[in-house]
Write an enzyme that holds these catalytic residues in place. Structure first.
Site: not given
Ligand code: 13P
Length: 260
Positions: A11-13, A97, A99, A169, A175, A215, A236-237
């Site tokens: 997920n590149w957000k 998600h 967020e 999640e 994050g 993470s 994510g990251g």
């Molecule tokens: P991180 O891997 O950066 O913690 O993010 C997880 C996430 O929200 C994937 O959708």
């Protein structure tokens, strides 16, 4: 062991312009072998979907949207529909998600409408659930996740649920560098699978993929993937860098970076 084919999703957000996303996609295409025995998906921002899908066409890496709106088209400024994602080359779409729940008013009811829209549009939904830190500390993890599942999947048919994946999640692990322990993750994944078993029966529960997110990194993915009910990762990251994401995709192999 009756494990499902893993899905490793990035997920590149809200990261990467079109050119930056194209660079990552090109590198990823060169790193991820066509022989990997996992399904792979990246979800770039909407503005980079077209170029990334074009670059990854014919590779094993699928493309997904990070969200959608439930209407097919109309006067909904700023929104993107399932047919638009499909036409841009998407196979998957992330829905609900944390967020989006936290910053954009996403609710279990809107998640439900979006899952239906995704399925009607021929996309595989990746439905996100998970508790906040306060909810975990007050022992509400299972009740929160259960309510997200009950209301998010409400009214869906067996075959529809089977086409979805669930991403667990824990919000406190996103994050933050705080990964849930493998036991903490497995406990909730097992709870989710048992809930699906009760609601939709054994064959759906056995087939559905439950991904872990929060993470996930090349250093911890193997331990997570070794758990009985963890069928993949939503990252994510660590998905933003092609080499790190390719290492995640190759989690079964020790020396994945040798492929570079
Ligand atoms: P991180 O891997 O950066 O913690 O993010 C997880 C996430 O929200 C994937 O959708």
């Amino acid at each position: 062991m009756t494990k499902r084919k893993p899905l490793i999703a990035g997920n590149w957000k809200m990261y990467k312009t079109g050119p930056q996303a194209a660079e990552t996609a090109n590198r990823l295409r060169s790193l991820v072998s066509e022989f990997v025995d996992v399904d792979v998906m990246v979800a770039p921002p909407f503005t980079a979907l077209g170029i990334v899908a074009e670059i990854l066409k014919g590779s094993v890496i699928c493309v997904g949207g990070q969200d959608l709106f439930w209407e097919v088209e109309g006067a909904y400024t700023g929104e993107i529909s399932a047919p638009m994602l499909k036409a841009a080359g998407c196979t998957y779409v992330i829905i609900g998600h944390s967020e989006r729940r936290q910053y954009f008013g996403e609710t279990n009811a809107s998640v439900n409408r979006k899952i239906r829209a995704a399925l009607n549009g021929g996309l595989f939904p990746v439905v996100c659930v998970g508790e906040s830190e306060a909810e975990r500390e007050s022992n509400q993890t299972f009740s929160v996740v259960q309510q997200q599942l009950e209301e998010g999947l409400e009214g869906l048919a067996f075959d529809e649920v089977q086409r979805a994946s669930i991403a667990y999640e824990p919000v406190w692990a996103i994050g933050t560098g705080k990964t849930a322990t493998t036991d903490q993750a497995q406990e909730v994944h097992k709870f989710i699978r048992e809930w699906i078993d009760k609601a939709y029966g054994n064959s759906v529960a056995n087939a559905i993929r439950i991904l872990y997110g929060g993470s996930v990194k090349p250093e911890n993915i193997s331990d997570l993937m070794a758990m009985a009910d963890i069928d993949g990762a939503l990252v994510g990251g660590a998905s933003l860098d092609a080499d790190s994401f390719a290492a995640l995709v190759g989690f079964q192999v020790d020396s994945v970076t040798d492929k570079a």
